[in-house]
Motif scaffolding. Structure first.
Motif, PDB file in Angstrom:
ATOM      1  N   PHE A  91       4.398  10.483  -6.441  1.00 33.34           N
ATOM      2  CA  PHE A  91       5.663  11.322  -6.620  1.00 33.34           C
ATOM      3  C   PHE A  91       5.345  11.165  -8.163  1.00 33.34           C
ATOM      4  CE2 PHE A  91       7.595  10.724  -2.883  1.00 33.34           C
ATOM      5  CZ  PHE A  91       7.674  11.582  -2.817  1.00 33.34           C
ATOM      6  N   GLU A  92       6.148  11.847  -9.594  1.00 28.88           N
ATOM      7  CA  GLU A  92       6.184  11.918 -10.898  1.00 28.88           C
ATOM      8  C   GLU A  92       7.605  11.071 -11.798  1.00 28.88           C
ATOM      9  OE1 GLU A  92       6.068  15.335 -12.403  1.00 28.88           O
ATOM     10  OE2 GLU A  92       3.641  15.530 -12.571  1.00 28.88           O
ATOM     11  N   GLY A  93       8.037  10.157 -12.725  1.00 27.44           N
ATOM     12  CA  GLY A  93       8.865  10.288 -12.892  1.00 27.44           C
ATOM     13  C   GLY A  93       9.352   8.137 -12.993  1.00 27.44           C
ATOM     14  N   SER A  94      10.452   7.754 -13.646  1.00 25.78           N
ATOM     15  CA  SER A  94      10.075   6.568 -14.003  1.00 25.78           C
ATOM     16  C   SER A  94      10.254   6.006 -12.010  1.00 25.78           C
ATOM     17  CB  SER A  94      11.416   5.863 -14.536  1.00 25.78           C
ATOM     18  OG  SER A  94      12.840   6.768 -14.044  1.00 25.78           O
ATOM     19  N   GLU A  95      10.963   6.308 -11.060  1.00 33.40           N
ATOM     20  CA  GLU A  95      11.254   5.739 -10.279  1.00 33.40           C
ATOM     21  C   GLU A  95       9.966   5.512  -9.696  1.00 33.40           C
ATOM     22  OE1 GLU A  95      14.450   5.989  -6.014  1.00 33.40           O
ATOM     23  OE2 GLU A  95      13.268   7.853  -7.193  1.00 33.40           O
ATOM     24  N   LYS A 152       0.933  -1.231  -0.376  1.00 29.83           N
ATOM     25  CA  LYS A 152      -0.108  -0.009   0.110  1.00 29.83           C
ATOM     26  C   LYS A 152       0.893   0.897  -0.319  1.00 29.83           C
ATOM     27  CE  LYS A 152      -3.130   2.248   3.120  1.00 29.83           C
ATOM     28  NZ  LYS A 152      -4.083   3.234   4.046  1.00 29.83           N
ATOM     29  N   ALA A 153       1.935   1.265   0.375  1.00 27.21           N
ATOM     30  CA  ALA A 153       3.183   2.225   0.751  1.00 27.21           C
ATOM     31  C   ALA A 153       3.667   2.748  -0.685  1.00 27.21           C
ATOM     32  CB  ALA A 153       3.917   2.322   1.881  1.00 27.21           C
ATOM     33  N   LEU A 154       3.831   1.422  -1.246  1.00 25.41           N
ATOM     34  CA  LEU A 154       4.101   1.434  -2.669  1.00 25.41           C
ATOM     35  C   LEU A 154       3.556   2.753  -2.979  1.00 25.41           C
ATOM     36  CD1 LEU A 154       6.408  -1.493  -3.068  1.00 25.41           C
ATOM     37  CD2 LEU A 154       7.289   0.991  -2.296  1.00 25.41           C
ATOM     38  N   LEU A 155       2.610   2.399  -3.547  1.00 23.69           N
ATOM     39  CA  LEU A 155       0.950   2.601  -3.710  1.00 23.69           C
ATOM     40  C   LEU A 155       0.940   4.243  -3.735  1.00 23.69           C
ATOM     41  CD1 LEU A 155      -0.967  -0.509  -4.277  1.00 23.69           C
ATOM     42  CD2 LEU A 155      -0.063   0.496  -6.072  1.00 23.69           C
ATOM     43  N   PHE A 156       1.217   4.286  -2.566  1.00 28.34           N
ATOM     44  CA  PHE A 156       1.158   5.911  -2.441  1.00 28.34           C
ATOM     45  C   PHE A 156       2.066   6.786  -2.744  1.00 28.34           C
ATOM     46  CE2 PHE A 156      -2.433   4.972  -0.077  1.00 28.34           C
ATOM     47  CZ  PHE A 156      -3.597   6.522   0.384  1.00 28.34           C
ATOM     48  N   ALA A 157       3.393   6.096  -2.758  1.00 29.13           N
ATOM     49  CA  ALA A 157       4.682   7.006  -3.203  1.00 29.13           C
ATOM     50  C   ALA A 157       4.530   6.270  -4.578  1.00 29.13           C
ATOM     51  CB  ALA A 157       5.793   6.523  -2.338  1.00 29.13           C
ATOM     52  N   GLY A 158       4.082   5.723  -5.491  1.00 30.12           N
ATOM     53  CA  GLY A 158       3.714   5.476  -6.942  1.00 30.12           C
ATOM     54  C   GLY A 158       3.352   6.574  -7.271  1.00 30.12           C
TER      55      GLY A 158
END
Length: 552
Positions: A198-202, A189-195
């Motif tokens: 933020f913008e960009g390939s990372e 869930k945290a990765l989804l929120f961060a993804g």
């Protein structure tokens, strides 16, 4: 405990684990990902502000907090203090108050707290860098920022965003695949929120990993009846809020996620709302099966309101007198002013019984909207005798045989041999509803006893019939009376004034009844005195019946 006893217990615990839980534990302990201090990616533009689910504030002052019903000061360098309980400190690192009720009035406290956390918690040491703490804090900081709050001036904002990105990168290398369950869910869930934030390939890579992982976890953790597979109403409500958060994230960032995923989250959230309604007492709080306490997860009403705010209409309350959750193993019987919630299922997934209790064939009863018979609840997660007792059979409204637990709970989150339900059946005969089941949790004992129980509920009473097949020395059936009920001999009455007070009488059709002092734990850190009705089951007969009567 002798080595001859410990080794079989360990074997019966470990043999159910998945390989990743064994080698993953070693990997997680030895592996330390590189701390990446690169500048944060650019923030993505969001369509709308964040709407928070109702939550009690926990920040009482700039350095004063209330978690788990304990209030403490937490000043500089107290993030990892040895004078404060570990679980309390974890909550300090979560930052839940950023999105609690009336959070805007505490914005200046929150802004300073974020800056203080960054200064006091350099990576990667301390409680705050543990993956679960990282996961919850990442989500809370992002929600707070999407709610319109600012980290501060340009310098403070850059520091906060860079810290947030560093936390996400570190979490990416510390996913809790060895723990699985709700921990791994929170990581994704945290990765989804961060993804999305933020913008960009990372950020795209974070989002893709979160989607890939959560798809598998939804399929595994949400059962066909809508229940969470750990069979804890409390953790079910936590993960239901998570799903609703993801639905809102897709509204805030409408181009971030495939429509099929968003629709799946909506559908699963509706099913989970229906499940939670079955497991909620008329007073609005969850039933206490497995690890469950009030005040940790949002109650049903708050989650329903949150769902409506996101365009999800909660399923209407069922009018069925008998509702069975077949995959979860719970049943709800309603007759007149009585609500009976029973456990006739597995204690949890075999490889993940950490939040399980030895509570098979236990139940709770509400009458006229008040809890009357209750399981003991939980107040702590420490490894100590109290935690062990709270997980044990004696803390639940079921039968204990020869002083043993129906499932071999040990330590804080371990289970060796566990009870399996059998012969679950239910039906209706006239105005009577009945439910019956058995379990084999005591078959490991010398006499290989098998506990069978049958409940019969009518508008005027409840009949509980217990039978034990096989030999045993002593068996005790317990009924724990809610602390707000007064017990006077065979009379039980809900304390306080009300238009329809809960009044009932109990009688046993077996000898050896006693009223003994007991305790009840409705929340972490809480303990209340109560009365427990104990009925001894004669080993020569092997049966006992207890009858509760109310009404005229």
């Amino acid at each position: 405990m002798s080595l001859a006893t410990r080794l079989p217990r360990l074997w019966h615990t470990v043999r159910h684990l998945r390989p990743v839980q064994i080698y993953g534990r070693a990997w997680h302990r030895l592996h330390r990902p590189r701390v990446a201090h690169a500048p944060a990616p650019q923030m993505a533009a969001f369509e709308r502000g964040w709407i928070a689910c109702a939550r009690e504030p926990s920040m009482l002052g700039p350095t004063r907090f209330r978690f788990l019903n304990e209030e403490h000061e937490a000043g500089a360098n107290d993030w990892n203090s040895t004078r404060l309980p570990k679980l309390w400190l974890y909550n300090l690192h979560y930052f839940d108050d950023l999105n609690a009720d009336a959070a805007a009035s505490r914005e200046h406290w929150h802004r300073d707290l974020i800056a203080r956390w960054i200064a006091d918690n350099p990576p990667p040491a301390g409680n705050g860098w543990e993956p679960y703490c990282l996961s919850l804090r990442i989500v809370n900081w992002i929600k707070w920022r999407c709610g319109g709050q600012l980290f501060g001036d340009a310098a403070r904002a850059r520091t906060a965003l860079d810290s947030l990105a560093t936390q996400v990168r570190f979490l990416r290398g510390r996913l809790e695949r060895h723990l699985l369950g709700n921990h791994l869910w929170a990581n994704y869930k945290a990765l989804l929120f961060a993804g999305a934030f933020f913008e960009g390939s990372e950020a795209v890579r974070w989002r893709e990993l979160g989607l890939f992982g959560l798809r598998a976890q939804i399929d595994e953790q949400i059962l066909a009846d809508g229940g969470h597979f750990e069979r804890s109403p409390m953790y079910h409500a936590i993960l239901l809020e998570d799903l609703l958060d993801l639905v809102q994230l897709a509204l805030v960032y409408p181009d971030a996620f495939p429509e099929r995923d968003v629709q799946l989250w909506r559908d699963k959230a509706q099913a989970m709302l229906a499940w939670l309604a079955v497991m909620t007492h008329p007073d609005g709080g969850i039933a206490f099966f497995n690890d469950a306490a009030l005040g940790i997860a949002p109650p049903l009403a708050a989650l329903q309101d949150y769902a409506r705010a996101l365009g999800i209409e909660p399923p209407p309350a069922s009018r069925e007198a008998l509702q069975l959750l077949p995959q979860s193993g719970y049943a709800r019987l309603q007759s007149g002013e009585a609500v009976l919630i029973c456990d006739v299922g597995e204690i949890g997934p075999d490889y993940l019984p950490g939040h399980a209790h030895a509570d098979t064939l236990s139940f709770e009863l509400s009458l006229h909207g008040r809890r009357v018979l209750v399981n003991a609840g939980i107040s702590r997660y420490d490894i100590d005798p109290e935690r062990l007792w709270q997980r044990g059979t004696a803390a639940h409204n079921t039968v204990e045989i020869d002083g043993q637990d129906s499932s071999e709970v040990w330590a804080s989150f371990r289970v060796a041999r566990r009870a399996r339900p059998r012969a679950v059946a239910h039906g209706r005969e006239g105005e009577s509803l009945w439910l019956s089941a058995a379990h084999d949790g005591y078959r490991r004992l010398k006499g290989r006893p098998l506990h069978r129980r049958r409940w019969v509920l009518t508008p005027r009473g409840l009949r509980i019939e217990d039978r034990i097949d096989g030999r045993f020395g002593e068996a005790i059936a317990r009924l724990r009376v809610h602390p707000q009920c007064e017990v006077d001999g065979h009379d039980i009455r809900a304390a306080g004034d009300g238009d329809a007070p809960a009044q009932l009488r109990w009688r046993s059709e077996a000898g050896g009844d006693a009223l003994v002092p007991g305790r009840y734990h409705p929340g972490f850190g809480l303990r209340e005195a109560c009365t427990v009705i104990e009925t001894l089951i004669d080993p020569r007969v092997g049966t006992a019946t207890l009858v509760l009567e109310w009404g005229r």
